[in-house]
Design a protein around this motif. Structure first.
Motif, PDB file in Angstrom:
ATOM      1  N   VAL A 194      -0.496   2.455  -4.850  1.00 16.07           N
ATOM      2  CA  VAL A 194      -1.298   0.839  -4.690  1.00 16.07           C
ATOM      3  C   VAL A 194      -1.791   0.991  -3.470  1.00 16.07           C
ATOM      4  N   THR A 195      -3.062   0.125  -3.671  1.00 20.05           N
ATOM      5  CA  THR A 195      -3.815   0.013  -2.692  1.00 20.05           C
ATOM      6  C   THR A 195      -4.179  -1.619  -2.351  1.00 20.05           C
ATOM      7  N   GLU A 196      -4.634  -2.130  -1.326  1.00 26.44           N
ATOM      8  CA  GLU A 196      -4.946  -3.388  -1.337  1.00 26.44           C
ATOM      9  C   GLU A 196      -5.533  -4.294  -2.406  1.00 26.44           C
ATOM     10  N   LYS A 197      -6.669  -3.414  -2.842  1.00 26.62           N
ATOM     11  CA  LYS A 197      -7.721  -3.949  -3.747  1.00 26.62           C
ATOM     12  C   LYS A 197      -6.896  -4.258  -5.334  1.00 26.62           C
ATOM     13  N   ASP A 198      -5.769  -3.445  -5.258  1.00 27.14           N
ATOM     14  CA  ASP A 198      -5.133  -3.419  -6.500  1.00 27.14           C
ATOM     15  C   ASP A 198      -4.240  -4.721  -6.556  1.00 27.14           C
TER      16      ASP A 198
ATOM     17  N   GLU B  25       0.901  -1.236   0.048  1.00 32.14           N
ATOM     18  CA  GLU B  25       0.089  -0.122  -0.107  1.00 32.14           C
ATOM     19  C   GLU B  25       0.753   1.328   0.072  1.00 32.14           C
ATOM     20  N   GLY B  26       0.595   2.275  -0.794  1.00 28.80           N
ATOM     21  CA  GLY B  26       1.260   3.425  -0.951  1.00 28.80           C
ATOM     22  C   GLY B  26       2.437   3.345  -2.053  1.00 28.80           C
TER      23      GLY B  26
END
Length: 487
Positions: A312-316, A244-245
């Motif tokens: 980036v996020t977790e769903k990506d 993430e990030g």
């Protein structure tokens, strides 16, 4: 009819051929000379004159004892044509301004290929008195392709390139390829045809048919092959580890002719074009510069299709598919974007320095800190000198698992770790694999790693179990030496 009358008739026929009856316009000449006079004799010898186009040449018809006869110079047909009358006596008959008559010699300036042939110096007597010369006019080659200058060919087919050349002497034809070797691996190939079997994209490029005969400059004709084929995809990374990030770029390199259309999907869902970027891709070769103006270079070119995810996020996380399609087919490649750590890479030396322990070290790239690890190890075979009662048998794995204090900080970086295995056997070979875990889960296993405990001690231990045998051997050796020394 006396000699003067014959001469007057000859002059009339030569100078005013249109003003005499048709029966006299065939340039049939007959001369009278007293029986006591000798016929003319040519002092020049038959020769072959070789000149390059544009040069000048003199055709000699030197003779003695002409008497009342007039020298006639003709050019004989090469094949199937009509002979041409060039001069009678000192009078030039041909209208060609490049030809001049000086005495018994004919001069041709600025020669052309059509001037080549046989020249006949002739006295029209019975029998005729004749001298033949041959003129060979050499000229540079010319060449033309017998196939279209650009051909689109499907991969896997065969294609033949062909050209024809003209020149004097007969030119030699050679094939070459701009920017590289021929598909055969050679730099050149001789002959009017070049056949390329089972073409692929590496055969694409411009081929040159070059004719050379040593006169002037060689001549070339260019023919280009454009190979059409289904898409081919190369991934820069098959697995991208992130979190993430983070900022991530997923890349696939696509070849294809015609250029394929490319789309991306994430877990089966098409992604918007705004996330994508396409650029021309050049292969990287040290000390090599690719000239994109050369058509052969285009067979090495591709397009770099990238997908940017920021942040980036977790769903990506998940599977991304690069899909390329053209008229010849479709190709897919998967790029996995994950937060799991990569399989560890073991960095320790395979030769241990301790007799009953071994320190295993490894690195693992992980966006998040490592929280746990597992080491599995076993003997690869039973050693000769092993006496331990707590042996790990070959084929039976021992496991060590530990929880570690996470080190602060996130981001893609190698995470270095170490652990010392104890209670190992002396001078023994082992096999080990390692797995690590971060907050998203376990990595895959490392590659199998072979190591051994210190082996130098094994030689000493091997003698301890047979001290009596060693001592007896030493005593027998000493006795044998003493016996040899006694006289």
């Amino acid at each position: 009819m006396n000699v003067s009358a014959w001469y007057c008739l000859l002059t009339l026929l030569v100078l005013t051929p249109q003003g005499v009856p048709k029966s006299y316009q065939n340039y049939e000449y007959e001369y009278y000379y007293p029986e006591s006079s000798d016929p003319p004799v040519f002092t020049a010898r038959p020769q072959t004159f070789t000149v390059e186009v544009g040069q000048s040449v003199i055709i000699p018809c030197d003779y003695n004892n002409p008497g009342p006869n007039k020298l006639i110079i003709k050019k004989l047909p090469a094949s199937g044509g009509t002979e041409k009358l060039l001069s009678v006596g000192s009078h030039k008959v041909t209208p060609d301004q490049r030809i001049s008559i000086t005495g018994s010699r004919l001069a041709i300036s600025h020669t052309r290929p059509r001037d080549a042939g046989t020249f006949l110096c002739h006295f029209d007597l019975e029998p005729p008195v004749q001298l033949r010369h041959t003129l060979d006019v050499q000229y540079p080659p010319s060449v033309r392709g017998l196939v279209p200058p650009e051909q689109h060919v499907a991969r896997g087919t065969s294609v033949t390139l062909e050209c024809e050349a003209h020149g004097n002497p007969e030119p030699i034809i050679r094939w070459s390829r701009q920017g590289g070797k021929l598909p055969s691996g050679y730099h050149t190939s001789q002959g009017s045809r070049l056949t390329v079997e089972n073409v692929d994209r590496k055969a694409e490029g411009t081929y040159l048919c070059t004719a050379d005969n040593g006169i002037g400059d060689p001549a070339s004709a260019a023919m280009t092959l454009i190979i059409e084929y289904p898409p081919e995809i190369t991934r820069e990374k098959a697995v991208v580890r992130t979190g993430e990030g983070d900022n991530v770029e997923l890349v696939c390199i696509v070849h294809g002719r015609p250029p394929p259309d490319v789309v991306w999907t994430h877990d089966g869902t098409p992604l918007p074009d705004t996330m994508m970027d396409t650029q021309l891709h050049l292969p990287t070769h040290s000390h090599t510069t690719v000239d994109t103006s050369d058509s052969h270079s285009h067979s090495l070119l591709a397009h770099r299709h990238s997908l940017s995810i920021n942040p980036v996020t977790e769903k990506d996380l998940g599977a991304y598919v690069c899909i390329a399609e053209n008229a010849h087919g479709q190709k897919n490649e998967i790029i996995q974007m994950t937060a799991l750590p990569e399989p560890p890479k073991i960095t320790s030396s395979p030769n241990g320095g301790e007799s009953r322990s071994y320190t295993l070290t490894w690195d693992s790239e992980s966006f998040y800190p490592i929280t746990d690890f597992i080491i599995k190890y076993r003997k690869t075979h039973l050693g000769v000198w092993q006496t331990s009662e707590n042996m790990v048998m070959a084929g039976s794995w021992a496991n060590v698992s530990r929880t570690v204090e996470p080190k602060a900080g996130i981001g893609r970086q190698p995470r270095s770790m170490a652990y010392t295995l104890t209670n190992l056997d002396v001078a023994t070979d082992y096999l080990a694999v390692v797995r690590v875990r971060n907050k998203y889960g376990w990595s895959a296993e490392s590659q199998r790693f072979h190591f051994s405990t210190k082996k130098a001690l094994a030689v000493l231990q091997s003698t301890s179990g047979a001290q009596g045998v060693v001592l007896m051997t030493l005593l027998l050796s000493l006795v044998l030496v003493l016996l040899l020394l006694v006289p």
